[in-house]
Every structure is written in C-alpha cells, then in structure tokens.
Write a protein that holds these residues in place. Structure first.
Motif, PDB file in Angstrom:
ATOM      1  N   PHE A  71      42.995  26.190 140.622  1.00 47.34           N
ATOM      2  CA  PHE A  71      42.216  27.174 139.333  1.00 47.34           C
ATOM      3  C   PHE A  71      42.763  28.877 140.742  1.00 47.34           C
ATOM      4  O   PHE A  71      43.647  29.845 139.931  1.00 47.34           O
ATOM      5  N   ALA A  72      42.490  28.550 141.922  1.00 46.69           N
ATOM      6  CA  ALA A  72      42.277  30.131 142.130  1.00 46.69           C
ATOM      7  C   ALA A  72      43.805  30.470 142.881  1.00 46.69           C
ATOM      8  O   ALA A  72      44.498  31.979 142.350  1.00 46.69           O
TER       9      ALA A  72
ATOM     10  N   SER B 138      45.451  31.630 139.492  1.00 46.52           N
ATOM     11  CA  SER B 138      45.243  32.709 138.615  1.00 46.52           C
ATOM     12  C   SER B 138      45.913  33.733 139.511  1.00 46.52           C
ATOM     13  O   SER B 138      46.352  34.578 139.269  1.00 46.52           O
ATOM     14  N   ILE B 139      46.394  33.902 140.824  1.00 48.04           N
ATOM     15  CA  ILE B 139      47.326  34.049 141.620  1.00 48.04           C
ATOM     16  C   ILE B 139      48.719  35.019 141.449  1.00 48.04           C
ATOM     17  O   ILE B 139      48.990  35.591 140.633  1.00 48.04           O
TER      18      ILE B 139
ATOM     19  N   LEU C 112      39.247  23.604 142.289  1.00 48.60           N
ATOM     20  CA  LEU C 112      39.295  24.750 142.417  1.00 48.60           C
ATOM     21  C   LEU C 112      40.319  25.494 142.887  1.00 48.60           C
ATOM     22  O   LEU C 112      41.067  27.034 143.076  1.00 48.60           O
ATOM     23  N   TYR C 113      40.658  25.623 144.076  1.00 46.92           N
ATOM     24  CA  TYR C 113      41.613  25.460 144.997  1.00 46.92           C
ATOM     25  C   TYR C 113      43.028  26.074 143.340  1.00 46.92           C
ATOM     26  O   TYR C 113      43.587  27.005 144.274  1.00 46.92           O
TER      27      TYR C 113
ATOM     28  N   GLU D 171      43.224  30.876 131.434  1.00 49.22           N
ATOM     29  CA  GLU D 171      42.927  30.034 132.882  1.00 49.22           C
ATOM     30  C   GLU D 171      41.173  29.934 132.238  1.00 49.22           C
ATOM     31  O   GLU D 171      40.939  29.005 133.278  1.00 49.22           O
TER      32      GLU D 171
END
Lengths: 674, 380, 167, 106
Positions: free
Chosen positions: B126-127, B130-131, B123-124, B163
């Motif tokens: 992905f996060a 996304s930034i 998830l990190y 995403e």
C-alpha cells in the motif's frame, strides 16, 4: 427496626400515572396534535384505576404478613450517591410500603380515580382552549404520580421530590385557566406561599442530616433515621446564641413546611384562593390529598415529634387556633367553594391538633374520613355549580331541593358526615381527636379541647347554613339560568354516589373501642391496631368509658345546636341574618373580610417586598450595578483598553503573529525547564 | 534481513519483470484481437518469421529507444525527466514482498522464495502504491500543458480516493488470517475449508459425508466481496480502462503523459503493464492462495513423494510445482484483467468517483462489520 | 561505522537538504512540496532504522501518499505556478526568523546534550502492528475514539469551507 | 545504531527549519507545509526516545509511537481543514499571500 421485605412491582403504582402524564405532555407540548377524547379518558383513568388495583394488591400483600414485619421496599435505583468510606449516603429511588403509606395510597388512588371519572363530565363542556381537556388530565396524572411518590418515598429527599411535585401540579391546576390573570395570580400565590414552607422543610432536612452525620450515621432513609434516632435525641443546636434541642428545631422546621402545604396559620392564605382552579382540582388537591401531605409527614416523622414536646405543642396550638379561626371565617362566606375551602383549613387544623397532642392515629383517621366527605362536598358543590351554570354565590342559589333530586342526597350525606352526625364517618374521627386532645399532656390541652369543641359547633353551623342556603328556601337564581337547572351527567354523579357511601360508612375502619361491641367490628379500634406498628401512641386511653360517652354526647349536642341555630336563622327567618350583620357590622365586616389577613400580609410583606425589588433591586442593583458596572462597565473597560493599546498588536501580518507565538512558546518552555 | 540480499533478489525480480512486461503487451494485443475477431499483431518479422507476433514487443522497444526525447517549451525540465522514473519505480519494487513460492528447507539451509518477507508486507504494498501517485502528478504538472495538468489532477484525485477503499477492502482478510505477512497468508491458505463447518457454529454436528465437501481455504472464499472490491480498487489505481479517466483518450488525448515521447513514454507504458503483474501477484497471493496447490498442501507433497524419491528431490519438485502454480494463477489474473479491460466501457470521471465514495467505500466498511460479526460468531 | 549508521547519516542529510529546499524555494510551490515528500520518505527510512516499522509505513502512506498529494492537488487545482508576491520588508522578517531559529536550535541542542543512555536492544515484536494494535485498542482506546471524532469534524469542516455555496 | 542524541539533533534541525519557514514564507501553502515539517520533526523525536526506552516484550512501552500515530491523525485533519481554508481564500482573495489576509486589522 423492621426488616424490609423486597417487592419488585411497587414502583408501578406511581409509574402508571406518570406514563399517562408523560404521554399527554408529549402530545401537547411536542407533537401538538389533538388526541381523541376517548383515548385521553381511557389512558388517564385507566392508569389511575390500575394503580388503584395495584394499591389494593399491595395492601393485601401487607395484610398477609405478620404484624410486626409489615414493610415492603422496592429499591429501584440509586438516585443520589455521595461520599466515601463510612460517610456514604445514598438516596435511592426506593418505595416503601408500611401500614401508614398503604392507607395513604388507597386514599390517593381511590379518591383520585373517582375524581378522574368525575372530571370527564366536569371538563367536558370546557371550551376555554382546545387542548385544555388533555392538558387537564396530564396535570391530574402528574399530580397523582407526585402524591404517590410523596407517600411511598423511602427517604426524605424522594419525599421532598414528591412534595415539590404536588406543589407544582397545584400551581399548574390552580392557574389552569391562565388566560384570566386572576387565576394566574392565585396560582403564583399558592406557589410562593408553599415555597416559604418548603424552605423551612429543607432547613429541617439539612439540620437532621447534619446531626446524623455528626453522630456517624449519615442517612436519609426513614427507618434508618428512626433506628439511629436515639443518637441525636439529646443533640442541641445554637441559634442566635440560644441553645435549643435539635429535635424541637427540626420538628418546628418540618411543621412550618407542613403549614405551607397543609394551609395552617399563618400560611393558609393560598388555599381559599386556590379555589380559582376547576372544581375537581379543588376536590382532589385542596381537600382530599395534597393538603393532607403535611399531616402525613408529621405522622411519618412521629418518632421525632414523640420526643419533642415543645415542637408538638407548637403543632397542637397552631392546629387548634387554625381550626377555630378558619371556621369563623367560613361562617360569613358566600362563595360555595370558599366556604368549603375554609372548612378544609379548619379540618386540617383538627388533624394537626390531634397530631400535636400525640393522637397520630386519630389524625390519620380523620385524614381518611375527611378525604371522603370533603371530596364528596367539593364534587357535590361542583355538581351544583354545573347545574347553576358556573354560579358560585350561595346567595343566588336556594331551593334546589326539587331541582336536584339525586345530588341533594349525596350532598346531605357529606354535610352530615362533616357535622358529625352519629354513625357517620366524621362523628367517629372527630371524637377520636377530641379524646386524644383531652388525654394529652400538651400545655393547655384543656383549652385546646374547648377550642376543638367550639369548632365542632361552628362547623355544624356553617355547613348547615350552606346546605340550607343552597337547597332550601326560595329559588334565588338569576332569571336566565332558572329554567335550565338540570342534574349533572352519569360520570359526575356516580363518583358522588361512591363517595357518599364511603362518607357514611367510612368511619367503620376506625370505630372507637367504646362502640366496638355495638357495631360488631371487633374488640378494639381496628385502624389503631393496623397503624400501631408504625405510630407511637403518646398516652394510653386513660379515660373511663362513661367519660367518653359523655364527651361524644357533648359534641353531638353542640353540633345539633349549631344546626338548629342555622335552621332558625336561614330557614325560619331568612331576613334575620341580614339584620344581625348590620347590627354587628364591625365584627361582621372583620370576619367577612377574613380578619383582613390578606390585607395585612399585603401591607407588611408583599408591598415592601415589591417596593424594595422595584426601587432598590431593580433600579439600583440591576440597572446600575449589574448592567452598568458589571456588564457595560467591563465591556467598556475592555473596549477602551483594546482600542487604546492592544489594537496595535493586531497588525494583520500573520508572520508577526507567528513570531509572537514562537517567542511565547519558547518563553514558556524555557521557564518550565529553568 | 541483510540489505545486500534484498538488493540481489530485487535485481533478479527486476530482470524477470522487465522481461515479462513486453510480453504482456503482446498478450494484450492478442487478447484484444481475439475479442474483436481479428488476427492482430502479426506483421513484425525477421526474415519472414513472425513467431505469432512475438517480435512486436522487440520492435516496440527498439522504436521507443530510438525516438527523440522531446521536452516541451516552458516545461520544468528536471521534473519532466524524473516523472516517468518515479512512476515506474514503485511498480517494480512492489514485487519485493510478493512470494513466488513457499519456504523450503534443504537440510540445514532454508530457502525463501520471496525477496523480503517483512511482518507488514501488505502495508508495504500500500505504501509503495501510494507513492506511485507522484509520477502521474509530476508528469501532468511538468509538461506545461493543460490536458496534462487535468490528467494529473484526475490521477491524483482518483488514486488517493481508491487508496482508501483499497485499504479498507482487505481489512476483512487481515481479520480472517490475523496477519499482514504475505507468506503467512499463503500458508494459511495452503489447507482446506469445510463447507458445512458452519453447522457446528449453530450447535449441530456435521455428517461424515458432508465433511468431505471442501474448498481450498482461499481468501476469495472467505471474502468474496473483499475480492471484488480489492480487484476493482487495484485496477482503478492502475489507471487502465475502464478506469482511465486520467488518460482519457477521448477527452484528454493522453492525459498526464501527453507530452512524452521515446523511452520516457515507454516507461509510463511499461509501468502500467508491470502494475498489471503486480495486481495479479497481490490478488492471487491474498485471495487465490498464492503458490498453494488446491487440496495438496506442502507437507503432503514432500511427505508423499519424499517417501520413495528422497526428501531433497521431493522438496525441489515442490518448489517447481509451487512456482508453476503461482505463475498459472498470475497468468489467469493477468488474463482476467485483460478481459475486463476489453469488455467494459470506460467510466466517466464522476462515475469513477461516485463508484469509489458512494459504492465501494460504504460496502467495504459494511464488509468489515459483517466479517467481525461472523468471526465473533464462529470463533467466539 | 556500521551500515545502519551510514544509512542514517545519508537519510539525515537528505532530510535536511530537502527540508531546506522546501523552505528556501520561493519560486516554485510544486517543487517545494515535492521536496517535502523527499523529507517524509527520508524520515520514514530513519524510522525503519529506528525499528519503528509500522510508523514508517504509515508515515509513507499518510504523509507521502495522502497529505502531500493533497497539497499538490490543491496547488494544481488552483494552478499556482509561481508565487511572485510584491516585495515587503522581508529582510527584517528573515533576519529575525533566522536569529530566533538559531537561538531555539541552540536551546534545543543544549537541552538534549550528551548523557542519554546507550541504545538498548529492542524486545521482540517492537514496532510491529501487533503490539501497537493491542495497546491502541486497550489502554489507548479513548485516544482512538477521540481521533475518530477529530477526523469526522475535520471532514465536515473541510466540506463546509470548500463548498462553493453554503445554503 | 547511532546515538539517540543525533536523532534528536536531526529532529531539532528539522524543527527549526520548519519554524523559520512558517515564520518567513508568505505563501500560505508553504506555511502549512512548514507546519507539517515541524510536526514531523516532533514525531522523529518521539520515535527516537521510544527507541531509547522500548519496554519489554511482555510490557511494551510504545507510548511514543502511539503518540506519533495521533500526531499523524491530527496532521491529516489539519491539512484537510487548512486546504479548505486555502481554497476559500483563493475564491475570495484570488491569492495565497498571507499578507493579503488582513481584514481583521485595526
């Protein structure tokens, strides 16, 4: 209390016709594409025939059981569940088969199947609308379903569902040719009159349920009501300051419901008008099945009437009066179906007479035989009408003896059966009723007996008159149809033949004990012993055999004299009735116009109601109060308030709204946390 | 985990990656030359020595650093300056959770070959990914140029769309490994998969000789469709050809970084290459078993070699072997991306979006459903 | 003061400053939305400090990665460079809003007040996806269904609203 | 860890900032963003209070966090619809000025 045995396939008996009805309904109402006729016929008649076979199988299963254990229950699912703790009621979709309902489903599916077959031929040339054929069979199937639900229901609410269902189908079928406004009016009339009875039925149901709840055993299932009935036998209910026994009130309420459905005084007025529907409908609904629902219900609730002598007396007297009353009207009618309709009312009166006097077995017996011969008569009349190209006036018939070589014999069989010709089915059942009346302890039962006796004579007279006027004498038909009179087709005739056979020998199922030895059908009344587990017999036969023979002889005598008078009047001296009518013009007019009952109702009830609705309810309440004050008034009030004051809040500035919102939210939260 | 340690490890990674990125430009040049049947980068020389063109990256860096940093007229100066940093930073810090090796114990001390190993590792990524969108958007907006603006728009739309697919395409992997922690995922892949094990699901027994037919228990064998979709979505996030609609050389000149020059342009350029490494790392970690050596799990290595060479030596050797394995897989994945980039023609912009919303998204949802059904069948 | 507390105050100041930057920046909408991103990320960091890891990641993914990107996308799509609206009675609005804001703030702070218990040590697995996921798909499954329905209707609504020609 | 009061204080401050923004700004996009800020402030309060009463490992009390997830869902839905409204508003009015949307005024 009988322990029920579970059975898993009983629900298919009503569901089979329902499948056909739903299919037809979908095809007509939603798909809107015409289905081939052979398929409609196959599906409708096939499902009813399967239901008949299933009924026979169920009947057989019931016979195979010990006599005191004959109860099969198919509990499908919980329909209405309510309450908590020990105050739980659940009305299930559950079907119960006991001797009485077994008899009923045989009649309903058997006669129903024959009428389905008959309808194929009867409706074949109906060109009044293109979907009519399928629509007709849709209604017929739906009716069969409703009637089967009615008779198989394990509890009162489910029975009421069927009760309403048959009423609906009756309405639909009476108004089948709805493009004619008279027919539609007749359908509405049937519906409204039935509604009055249904209202009373519901009241009775609620009263019974309330009493049972008070007694701590809330239930709506028949056998549980019966098992717990001793708890409420002595209950009383206060109406307008007077105390009545609950059972009497409930019994009378139920009987008013039965009056509506089974066309008894004073709610019989819809049945003659119901002849507006197609003839198979008259036969199926208004002779053989639906109208007997009331009788069936009274017998089903016999444990209640057995302990309610006042209610029983009401039943008996209403039945007796109706029998005489309707029979006299039938004497003067000229429409072939109306004669039969009043005859039906009269015969139903007979059944109630028996039931009110405690002769439930006799009532059920007459119900069965009447189903046969009245269906036969109606279908025969239908055949005659077909042959006469939709001419129903008997004064324009006559002399059909030669023209209809097959139909005349079956019609004759039906006539003899209803008259009570010895050996025919009507003879036995009518005798049973008269015996039951004679031995009962209803107040004034002697009077009731003589009323029944007289009715037998009048019945013989008008039936003979009907037969003679249709089949004997000169051919009085209009010139253009004269040459085209023909025998109806096979699908019309063969059901008639079967019904004729049943009308002749149907009496064998309940031959009274006194003839048992002659006819070698056992030592006692087989129907009575079949029904004995469920129907209480009010009083044992306390009559000498000789008295019974004497009574039978008397009945045959009065019937024979009725026939002879008719022979004298309508065959020997065809001009005489006209003269007599002129001589007794006042009486004749009174009877011919059905004692002006419809006119009285019209003046007393219909017109005031219409006038009240039109002037007060419509012009004042609806227009002024509901429309004027409630609807327009509230709208006007809101409008003037909004345009006068509130519109200034609508500033168009969103930020203003946000402010108000925040202030409001803060205020609410502040108030909550104060 | 102590913050200082994370910072330290991140610094090391930064050095490694920053060194790796220029080399990849060389790889790309050579790869394209190979595929286009030419010799390729071989001119840069120091005193006549070319070292297979390896001096080109150095020349590039030198040149970019000495170029003038132009800010166009009417541009938002601050955002124009910040945008390349924001584009490059997420790519670099995404490395924080990629395991370069397993967990090893030397006596009392335990060594983890990963900077940070949180529970929610994937998830990190992905996060952080996304930034990364913001760099492109800011650059496109701040340049005060219509081409750039269009590029920024396309970039934001494309990245936000992919995403969704990116997240959904690996849900199947979450379900199979029942974890989001990358080290745990790799450890779960450090074993073998019985190819004919499915017979037991249907109530049969596996014959002994068939039981020897095995595959490494890699994610790609559990989720072949997931692998393809994940790789596609990752490559689309990276905005390199064939998904280079935001840059679109033939339509938008250079898209969102059209107005950049000098080292700021270099940062954009570098961030793309770093992301190539990130993609290679993530994909090989999730789908290709990470540092795991096929058919040779960690316990076997340490047990086997440790029995005659000593535990400590065996563990050390294991670390090296694992690191080498991971680097090998990394390079293979980088090479695969280069291959795709130089093989496939560009997508048109609408094709890019259609592929995402009408192709990959339904497929990935179907993949989740099928995975769930199969898992219900197999694990009950 | 321990490190986490220092970090908290740093991120708190960052969040407040960038929030103010968003609200007070009347010239440049893009800058305002980028300020919002900074607030979001600062909040995510604070969530990490509060050991709500999954929420922190989702905060970044959804708020920073999707919602604000959407804002930016729309701003850029409509090319809203600056909002130079005609001046209105803004001083009144601003004065009122400020007054109301101060009032609400004082009320909120009074409401919390001191006296909350000590911050306990979190149990194992707190804030992770496992516990949260199990709860979501057991006790709160209806909520998840409702959320999915809400999202579906939002998608349909947005499509209808943004479609050029509805026919 | 800092006392939860400070977390709630931060949440209140952010909420009020968002509130003032929603009430004073005339740019519809900024108003929407201010609303997002308010939602975030509430989320922070949820997380803070959840941190205060975290339950046990066997029976975790994560209602606050679950509620935050729902708020995020609602926020996403709201933004989708809100931006749709903005786009259609631009199309019809060529402006995002809230004061120009006053068709329903008396």
């Amino acid at each position: 209390m009988v322990t029920p045995t579970a059975i898993s396939w009983l629900h298919w008996i009503p569901v089979l016709p329902l499948i056909a009805a739903v299919y037809h309904g979908l095809m007509i109402g939603i798909v809107r594409r015409s289905t081939p006729r052979w398929f409609v016929i196959g599906l409708s008649c096939g499902t009813v025939f399967l239901a008949f076979l299933a009924s026979c199988a169920a009947f057989g299963a019931l016979i195979g059981m010990p006599e005191d254990q004959r109860l099969l229950v198919d509990d499908v699912y919980t329909w209405i569940g309510s309450g908590v703790g020990d105050q739980v009621i659940s009305a299930n979709v559950a079907f119960a088969l006991d001797p009485i309902s077994a008899l009923m489903i045989l009649v309903v599916t058997g006669v129903g199947f024959l009428i389905h077959v008959y309808s194929i031929g009867y409706m074949d040339d109906d060109q009044r609308d293109d979907k009519g054929f399928q629509r007709f069979f849709c209604y017929l199937n739906l009716f069969t379903f409703s009637m089967l639900v009615l008779v198989l229901a394990d509890n009162l609410p489910l029975m009421f569902l069927g009760w309403e269902g048959v009423g609906l189908c009756s309405y639909l079928l009476i108004g089948f040719w709805y493009s004619d406004s008279d027919n539609a009016y007749c359908g509405s009339k049937a519906f409204v009159v039935n509604r009055i009875g249904d209202f009373a039925f519901l009241l009775g149901l609620f009263a019974l349920f309330a009493a049972l709840s008070d007694a701590g055993t809330p239930t709506v299932t028949f056998r549980e009501i019966e098992a717990n009935f001793d708890k409420i036998v002595d209950a009383t209910v206060t109406i307008l300051g007077t105390q009545y026994r609950l059972v009497n009130v409930v019994g009378v309420c139920f009987f008013i419901g039965a009056c509506g459905k089974s066309a008894q005084l004073p709610l019989y007025v819809w049945l003659p008008d119901a002849m507006a529907g197609p003839t198979p409908v008259s036969a199926l609904i208004h002779a053989a099945t639906m109208v007997t629902a009331g009788v069936y219900m009274v017998c089903r609730m016999s444990f209640l009437y057995a302990v309610a002598p006042e209610a029983s007396a009401v039943v008996a007297w209403t039945g007796g009066l109706t029998a005489v009353f309707a029979a006299t009207i039938a004497v003067t009618q000229t429409d072939i179906k109306k004669v039969l309709a009043y005859s039906t009312v009269s015969q139903l009166g007979y059944m109630f007479l028996a039931a009110g006097c405690g002769g439930y077995t006799a009532a059920m017996f007459h119900l069965g035989t009447h189903a046969f011969f009245k269906a036969l008569l109606f279908l025969g009349a239908g055949a005659v009408i077909l042959a006469m190209h939709h001419e129903q006036n008997i004064e324009k018939m006559g002399g059909l003896w030669k023209k209809l070589p097959r139909t005349k014999w079956v019609f004759l069989a039906g006539t003899l059966a209803i008259i009570g010709f010895p050996g025919f089915s009507g003879f036995f059942s009518k005798d049973e009723i008269l015996v039951a009346v004679w031995v009962s302890d209803v107040p004034g039962h002697q009077w009731l007996y003589w009323m029944g006796f007289a009715t037998a004579g009048i019945t013989a007279f008008y039936m003979a008159r009907l037969f003679f006027m249709v089949f004997l004498g000169k051919l009085r038909a209009a010139a253009d149809v004269r040459g085209q009179i023909h025998e109806p087709g096979a699908s019309v005739f063969y059901p008639l033949a079967v019904l004729a056979f049943l009308s002749i020998v149907g009496g064998i199922m309940g031959v009274p004990q006194i003839y048992g030895d002659w006819l070698s059908v056992g030592d006692s009344n087989s129907l009575a012993s079949w029904l004995a587990p469920v129907l209480p017999e009010a009083a044992p036969h306390a009559l000498e055999h000789s008295t019974e023979y004497l009574m039978a002889l008397g009945t045959v005598g009065i019937a024979a004299s009725g026939v002879l008078v008719a022979l004298f009047l309508y065959v020997r001296n065809p001009d005489l009735p006209e003269k007599m009518a002129q001589l007794l013009s006042g009486l004749y007019k009174l009877v011919f116009n059905k004692y002006y009952v419809d006119e009285v109702y019209d003046a007393l009830i219909v017109r005031p109601t219409v006038a009240l609705s039109d002037t007060v309810l419509y012009q004042v309440i609806d227009t002024r109060v509901i429309d004027g004050v409630a609807i327009n008034g509230s709208a006007n009030a809101v409008r003037s308030l909004a345009s006068g004051a509130l519109k200034y809040l609508q500033s168009g500035l969103t930020q203003g709204y946000v402010f108000l919102m925040i202030v409001g939210a803060v205020a609410i939260v502040g108030w909550l946390l104060r | 985990m102590p913050i200082e340690e994370i910072c330290k490890t991140l610094f090391i990674i930064l050095v490694i990656v920053a060194g790796l990125a220029p080399i990849i430009t060389w790889i790309e040049r050579k790869q394209s030359a190979l595929m286009q049947d030419r010799i390729g980068a071989n001119r840069a020389d120091i005193g006549g020595i070319t070292v297979l063109g390896l001096l080109h990256p150095m020349a590039d860096v030198l040149k970019l650093m000495t170029k003038e940093d132009v800010v166009p007229q009417g541009a938002n100066r601050m955002m124009h300056m910040l945008a390349p940093l924001i584009a490059a930073l997420p790519a670099i810090i995404a490395f924080g959770v990629i395991p370069w090796g397993g967990i090893y114990s030397f006596g009392d001390t335990t060594i983890k070959m990963v900077a940070a190993d949180p529970d929610w590792g994937l998830l990190y990524i992905f996060a952080i990914g996304s930034i990364a969108t913001y760099g492109a958007i800011m650059a496109g907006w701040a340049s005060n140029n219509n081409w750039s603006l269009l590029g920024g728009l396309r970039a934001s739309a494309q990245m936000i769309s992919y995403e969704v697919t990116l997240g959904l395409s690996v849900v199947g992997i979450f379900m199979v490994f029942e974890t989001l922690k990358l080290t745990d995922m790799v450890m779960a892949q450090d074993t073998t998969l019985r190819v004919f094990g499915f017979i037991e699901v249907f109530g049969g027994t596996v014959p002994a000789f068939l039981d020897w037919v095995r595959l490494p228990a890699w994610g790609i064998f559990y989720q072949p469709l997931g692998f393809v979709m994940f790789l596609t979505a990752m490559m689309a996030e990276n905005k390199r050809p064939p998904f280079d609609a935001p840059e679109g050389e033939s339509e938008l000149i250079a898209g969102y970084f059209l107005e950049y020059s000098g080292m700021r342009f270099g940062l954009f350029y570098m961030s793309e290459f770093i992301e190539v490494i990130v993609i290679a790392g993530v994909v090989s970690t999730i789908f290709l078993g990470g540092w795991a050596i096929p058919f040779l799990d960690q316990a076997t290595i340490i047990g086997g070699i440790g029995s005659f060479m000593g535990e400590g030596f065996a563990t050390g050797l294991c670390v090296i072997l694992h690191f080498m394995t991971f680097m090998l897989k990394l390079i293979v994945m980088i090479w695969l991306q280069m291959l795709l980039r130089w093989t496939l023609p560009r997508f048109r912009y609408d094709q890019v979006m259609n592929l995402c919303w009408k192709g990959l998204l339904p497929l990935s949802i179907a993949n989740i459903l099928i995975t769930g059904a199969v898992m219900l069948l197999v694990r009950g | 003061m321990e490190v986490s507390a220092i970090l908290f105050y740093i991120f708190a100041v960052m969040a407040v400053v960038s929030a103010l930057g968003m609200v007070l920046n009347v010239r440049n909408t893009v800058a305002a939305s980028l300020s919002l991103v900074v607030t979001m990320i600062a909040l995510a960091a604070i969530y990490v400090l509060l050991e709500a890891y999954l929420i922190a990641v989702i905060q970044i993914m959804v708020y920073a990665g999707a919602i604000v990107v959407l804002f930016l996308f729309v701003i850029m799509l409509l090319n809203l460079r600056e909002d130079d609206f005609a001046p209105g009675r803004q001083w009144l609005v601003k004065f009122g809003a400020g007054l109301l804001g101060v009032f609400v703030l004082i009320q909120l702070l009074k409401l919390v007040g001191p006296g909350l218990p000590e911050v306990p040590v979190v149990p194992e697995g707190y804030g992770g996806y496992r516990q949260l996921g199990i709860l979501l798909y057991t006790d709160y499954v209806l909520l998840v269904e409702m959320a999915s329905l809400l999202l579906l209707s939002a998608i349909v609504g947005a499509l209808i609203l943004a479609k050029r020609n509805i026919d | 860890m800092v006392p939860i009061e400070h977390v709630i204080g931060l949440s209140s401050i952010l909420f009020v900032i968002g509130m003032i923004g929603a009430a004073t700004r005339r740019n519809l996009i900024v108003v929407l963003m201010s609303i997002e800020l308010m939602l975030n402030a509430v989320n922070l309060a949820f997380i803070g209070f959840n941190r205060l009463w975290p339950g046990t490992a066997e029976a975790p009390a994560l209602d606050g966090q679950i509620f935050v997830l729902m708020v995020i869902t609602v926020a996403a839905a709201e933004v989708a619809v809100g931006l749709g409204i903005i786009i259609s508003m631009i199309r019809n009015r060529d402006s995002v000025n809230l004061e120009e949307v006053s068709l329903l005024r008396w």
